[in-house]
Structure formats: C-alpha cells, structure tokens
Design an enzyme around this catalytic site. Structure first.
Site, short mmCIF file in Angstrom:
data_model
loop_
_atom_site.label_atom_id
_atom_site.label_comp_id
_atom_site.label_asym_id
_atom_site.label_seq_id
_atom_site.Cartn_x
_atom_site.Cartn_y
_atom_site.Cartn_z
N GLU A 104 0.12 -5.35 -2.67
CA GLU A 104 1.05 -4.29 -2.27
C GLU A 104 1.08 -3.19 -3.32
OE1 GLU A 104 5.26 -4.95 -0.73
OE2 GLU A 104 5.64 -4.09 -2.72
N PRO A 159 3.88 4.39 -3.49
CA PRO A 159 3.52 5.74 -3.92
C PRO A 159 4.32 6.15 -5.16
CG PRO A 159 4.93 5.82 -1.97
CD PRO A 159 4.63 4.37 -2.21
N PRO A 160 3.65 6.44 -6.28
CA PRO A 160 4.37 6.82 -7.50
C PRO A 160 5.20 8.08 -7.30
CG PRO A 160 2.10 6.26 -7.99
CD PRO A 160 2.20 6.36 -6.50
N HIS A 202 4.00 -0.25 5.57
CA HIS A 202 5.38 -0.66 5.78
C HIS A 202 6.08 0.42 6.60
CE1 HIS A 202 5.80 -3.52 2.07
NE2 HIS A 202 4.55 -3.50 2.52
N ARG A 236 13.51 -3.95 8.68
CA ARG A 236 14.77 -3.29 8.92
C ARG A 236 15.06 -2.28 7.82
NH1 ARG A 236 20.69 -6.08 8.62
NH2 ARG A 236 19.95 -6.37 6.50
N GLY A 237 14.74 -2.63 6.59
CA GLY A 237 15.11 -1.78 5.48
C GLY A 237 16.51 -2.13 5.02
N ASP A 238 17.19 -1.15 4.43
CA ASP A 238 18.54 -1.40 3.95
C ASP A 238 19.49 -1.63 5.11
OD1 ASP A 238 17.80 -0.99 1.30
OD2 ASP A 238 17.90 1.17 1.59
N TYR A 271 12.14 -14.99 5.04
CA TYR A 271 12.93 -15.21 3.82
C TYR A 271 13.04 -16.70 3.54
CZ TYR A 271 14.09 -10.33 4.57
OH TYR A 271 14.01 -8.97 4.76
N LYS A 318 11.94 -11.90 16.78
CA LYS A 318 10.95 -10.92 16.34
C LYS A 318 9.54 -11.37 16.70
CE LYS A 318 12.39 -10.69 11.99
NZ LYS A 318 12.49 -10.25 10.57
#
Length: 656
Positions: free
Chosen positions: A21, A24-25, A82, A112-114, A166, A191
C-alpha cells in the site's frame, strides 16, 4: 489480466503472494521522489498488486488518481484504488470511477471511511466554498455496502471490488465499547453478497485473533466466505511511538509478548525495526501454518517506506525469484522515522539510521519455498546523500518534506479528527469567547482536562514539555498565544538521558528550542512580527507564519532548512531527527486550519444533536465564533538558535 482475483486464481494453489500500500505524499517534491522509489521497488520486489489510499471526503482525489495512474500505466503494476464513501459527494465517486476506468484501473477497495460526520466538515466547507445541495449530498453513501452496491449497479462486473475486514472487530463512535468481530459479521456478509470479490483486513499484531477470525469466516454457515480471498494486513514496525499511535487509532491490540520485547529498546529505532522484522515474520509463518484452499496472500501497509518491508519480504521468502534478475542497483533500502510531538505532548520521535544498506540484506539468509538454494541478497549500494537519510527521520510534519514518506496518514484519514464528535464535545465543548479557548490550552498545560488538544493527540504532556510548562503557560495567559508545538533547548546530553535521549546508547543529543502557536492577526502583524524581525537580524531566531487564506510570511529564504533536533553517534554522520522548513510548514498550515473547521463541526454538531446547544441562535453563535477565529488568527513557528541558552527564546518572546 488486471483484476486482482484473476491474478490470484492464476497462481498455483500452494503459492504465496504479497501486495503493498502507498499513499500520495503531501508535498510535490515528495510525490516526485515517491515515483522514483516506486520504480525501484516494483523492479526489485514485484508485488502481485499495489493499493493507493484515498483521503477522507475525497481530499486527496486528484493526487490519489495521479499516483494510481503512475502505478498502473507507467510502472505496469496492477493497481487497486481505495475509495471511501462517507462525506463523499456522488459526483466525486462517479468521477473517480470513470477516471479509474480511463487509466486502466479495474480494482477498487470500497471503504466507508470515517464515521458519518457531515457537520464536522461544515464550517470548513461553508467558509470556503459555499454549499450546493445536489452536489453536496452524501446521503446515498452511509456505509461501505452502499458503495459496493452502487459500483455494481452502475458498472456491473467491470471492477473487482475489495472490502475491509476487522480481525479484532471494528470500533468507532457507533459502537465504541463493542469491538467484536461477531458484531461486524452480518455487515461483512451483506457486503460480500452485494458483490465484494476479496476481503483485506485491518492491520493486526495478534496472530491468534487473526487465526480465529479466518476460521470464523471460512466455517460460517452462509458459505459466502468459503472461497473468497481473505488477505491479512500487516504493518512493519518502524518505531515504538508509531506502533503505539497506530494501534491506538486503529484499535488494534499489541500482544504483551511483543511489548515485552520492545520495552527495553523503545528509544532505539534501529533495534525496534530489527525486532519488528522478527515479529512480523513470525506472524507470516504462523498464518502459513493454517491450511489454505488456495494461494496465500499478505498485504503490507508500507507508509511509503522501503527498508522494513523489503527486509520482511526477504525474511519470509515472499519476493518472486525472478525479481533478483530485475533488481535495480541504484539506492539503498531506506528506513523510517517517527511521528511528531505536537506541543511536545509526546516525546519527539527521533530515529537513528537503521541497519546499513550494504549489510541489511546480507544479514538475512533466506531460502525460496520452491528451492533449497540460498537466495542472493537484493543488490544495494551505500550512497552518501540527502536521499539516503530521508526515511531515517520523516518525523511526520517535522521531517524532510522531500521524503516520499513525509507526514504519513497513519490513521488513513488524514483530514479527520482523531476523536469522535461525542469525545470532541466532551473535550472541547462549544466555546463562544476567546477566554474559553485560552482556558482549554492552559488546562491542557496544567495536566487537567482536556487531556489533549485538536492539534495534539497524546493524552499526557511529555517529560520534556513539563520542563517548559511555566513558560508556555505564561505565553498563553499573558500574551494570548495558544501553543500547539514546542521543545526546550538541549546541549549535548547523553542519548540515554531519560527525558531527552534517543537513539543508540553512547551518543549525544542536541535541540534548538522552538515554539508554535496561534495568535490573533492584529497582534502578529502589529507586535510580534516587528519584534521577531529584530531578533532575526541579531541572529537569535527564525520564524514562519501562515493564515487560513494561505498567506505565508517568513524570515528565511524559501530553500532554508532548520535542523532543530540532531545527534552525534559513534561511527555515524550527524543525524538530524527534526527539522523545520517552508515547504513542510505550508503543508501544515493547511492542515492546522482545516482542524479548526472540523473542531467546530464535531463539537457544535454533536452538541446540537444532544440538545446541549439549541438549533438556531445558540448553535449559530458557536459556529460564527469559531469561523471568525479560524479566519482571524495566524499560526507562527519561532525557532531559537541559542541551544546553549535554555531560557533565551522564552525571555525574548515575553519581551514582545
């Protein structure tokens, strides 16, 4: 063949594979240097595929897509993008998927993200962009399953879709005390049924937890997990501080046995990395012992770093044999550094050079699982240049902005608060006057609640910060400066010093004092800046300052780099662990003022939902105040050059 599942299916049943993985900096030069690193790693390591992260709310969409295109088109790496859906406009999702198609990316990790926090972003977005109801609506995407269904409905089978698993359960504001894989299971089933093609897990260090999780999925009565690839996610150890911070934010447990191995060496990052290679390779071997019905995969969260993951891949015999024919002999495998100490609330992470490039691979005797012959070490060179030390000391925002690993998003959501809105409200409330904000800062310095500030994650002040709390408190109460980062002067203390020491024993460490704070625009422009200009002319200080509008003022030329923490160690060049420079300061200014917006959304939005602030007048007062503060302050970083004069910087600032 660009779908991940097709590539896995083409492997022999007893094969092992791995993926990497990247993110992007933040800086353009870091991004350019990552391109060079990716070329080297792709040739030397040959991962089955790579993944590219996506910032919360699509904040890194352009850079994420650019990085994905480099990986997919220029380097020929099968790439998985992602894609998070929470706080994402449907328009951005559609554009991302269409651009992914255009650059040849056929793999999406649907996340989902945050947790849903529309209000968390409201202050920042409204203040800068206004609102558009149609484009701004994200009600269609609340959970990852919504994104999976949407992709399947709109794009059919074009994309191979991955989802998150998870092993220790998912913990967030919805179920903060209910971190249990069994709680997540129904959602993962849904899912998978909705169209997921593979499962990639959250990072973990507990082999038993992962083994139990894998068995639970494979043996589930629904049968939906019987054949789907389940890829464990592993993060190499870079430092003790990174391990603690990452596992805290991800709610991953660190086994006591591993903590016991790390405790005696936690200040020496070289030693931590070596133990990390041992520990993660033991996890890999433990997973291999579990019977599998098909190829076995491992996903590594690299943080854009090279050395630790390369050593792990060699140790575990995961690098394809033909990679040795393609390895590029142009630079060493690089080592990582450590996160920052915002407001000194955590010991500033300082990293010593890890195993020397020429000996790192040579020390690892590895054997192919397909042959009894020893593998040759990856070819390396020792080079004496700035590039060779980039990753020794990225030190988050206080690292080298040229590094591909500069300021890594350790939580994988770099623009979000690291606490839930409920926690934000409890910590910071809904201030409506400046004194209430000042009280939060002074209480923090006194060790009272709040135990952390939005710009500093650690719950307690570091030992070295406690040495200057009197000075910091005076700056807040008498001058109106809200301090968010600082460190005292240190002049040649032993590297084993319990408060300031870092790195291998037998060395000596040094620090220039510095302090960073928010202050009102009129105080900065009328009082502070003229005084700092005089001090700078006398050679006493250097400074950087910025505001929410993007203005930057500095005493220094743009190319100047200030080493503020360094060390001298036997047999090594001078090691610079912490630095301040304009390019990294610019990136931090954007992030620091973004946090003001998210604090307002998190606190005021949650207070409104809980009935602690009435909608309308009361809520509007808090919003208006925080918006005005955000627009009306500057963030100022002042570096004192007298590291042999411990009190001079604080005296000079009190003279303003």
């Amino acid at each position: 063949m660009e779908k991940i599942t097709e590539k896995i299916a083409a492997l022999p049943n007893d094969a092992n594979y791995f993926s990497l993985e990247f993110f992007p900096p933040k800086t353009q030069i870091g991004f350019s240097n990552l391109h060079t690193r990716l070329e080297r790693m792709s040739n030397a390591l040959r991962p089955l595929f790579v993944t590219v992260t996506w910032g919360a709310g699509g904040c890194t969409s352009a850079r994420s897509l650019e990085l994905a295109e480099i990986c997919q088109r220029q380097l020929g790496l099968t790439t998985c993008l992602h894609l998070t859906c929470t706080n994402m406009k449907r328009k951005i999702v559609d554009e991302a998927l269409e651009q992914a198609k255009a650059i040849g990316v056929r793999n999406i990790l649907a996340l989902r993200g945050d947790p849903p926090r529309d209000d968390e972003y409201r202050l920042e977005v409204e203040a800068e962009n206004g609102t558009n109801e149609e484009e701004g609506s994200n009600e269609e995407f609340t959970w990852a399953i919504d994104l999976v269904r949407y992709i399947r409905r709109v794009h059919g089978d074009y994309f191979c879709i991955g989802v998150a698993g998870y092993p220790e359960g998912h913990a967030d504001q919805s179920h903060p005390m209910d971190q249990d894989p069994l709680h997540d299971l129904p959602y993962l089933i849904d899912k998978t049924k909705a169209g997921a093609d593979f499962i990639m897990t959250q990072l973990f260090y507990d082999l038993g937890a992962y083994t139990k999780y894998g068995n639970m999925l494979r043996e589930h009565e629904s049968g939906v997990f019987a054949k789907i690839p389940i890829i464990p996610g592993l993060m190499p150890l870079q430092s003790y501080e990174i391990l603690m911070r990452t596992t805290k934010l991800s709610h991953a447990k660190v086994p006591q046995e591993l903590l016991h191995r790390l405790q005696p060496i936690k200040g020496d990052d070289e030693a931590v990395k070596k133990v990390g290679v041992d520990a993660i390779s033991e996890i890999v071997e433990g997973i291999r012992k579990v019977k599998a019905k098909g190829p076995r995969g491992f996903h590594f969260y690299t943080l854009n770093l090279e050395k630790a993951v390369s050593s792990l891949l060699e140790r575990c015999n995961l690098i394809p044999l033909d990679s040795y024919e393609h390895a590029v002999d142009d630079s060493p495998l690089l080592s990582n550094g450590i996160p920052n100490g915002i407001d000194g609330t955590t010991t500033r992470n300082r990293t010593l050079s890890s195993i020397s490039s020429s000996s790192a691979a040579a020390q690892l005797t590895t054997y192919s699982h397909r042959s009894s012959s020893p593998r040759p070490p990856l070819p390396q060179n020792n080079i004496n240049s700035r590039e060779a030390t980039w990753d020794d000391y990225p030190n988050c925002r206080f690292g080298d902005a040229r590094s591909p690993a500069f300021n890594p998003p350790l939580t994988y959501s770099p623009t979000s608060l690291t606490v839930t809105p409920i926690q934000a409200l409890a910590l910071w409330g809904t201030p409506t006057i400046e004194k209430e904000i000042s009280d939060l800062f002074t209480s923090h310095l006194a060790g009272n609640n709040p135990t952390q500030l939005p710009w500093s994650e650690p719950a307690t002040l570091s030992p070295e910060t406690k040495l200057i709390t009197t000075e910091l408190t005076r700056l807040t109460t008498e001058k109106g400066y809200w301090t968010i980062a600082s460190q005292p002067a240190v002049d040649g203390l032993p590297s084993s010093d319990p408060t300031h020491g870092w790195g291998p024993t037998g060395g000596f460490v040094f620090q220039k004092p510095f302090v960073e704070f928010f202050v009102s625009a009129h105080i900065f422009q009328d009082t502070i800046k003229p005084h700092l200009d005089i001090l700078h002319k006398n050679g006493e200080v250097s400074y950087y300052a910025g505001n929410a509008a993007g203005e930057i003022l500095s005493s220094e030329p743009q190319e100047a780099v200030h080493a503020v923490t360094w060390g001298s160690f036997a047999g090594k060049e001078i090691a610079t662990a912490t630095m301040v420079e304009e390019v990294s300061f610019r990136a931090w200014v954007e992030e620091a003022f973004g946090i003001w917006g998210r604090v307002g959304g998190g606190c005021v939005g949650e207070a409104s939902r809980m009935g602690k602030v009435e909608e309308g007048e009361g809520e509007g007062q808090a919003w208006s105040f925080l918006r005005a503060v955000r627009k009306g302050v500057w963030v100022v970083n002042v570096i004192g050059h007298g590291y042999r004069e411990p009190g001079r910087l604080w005296e000079a600032l009190m003279e303003v």
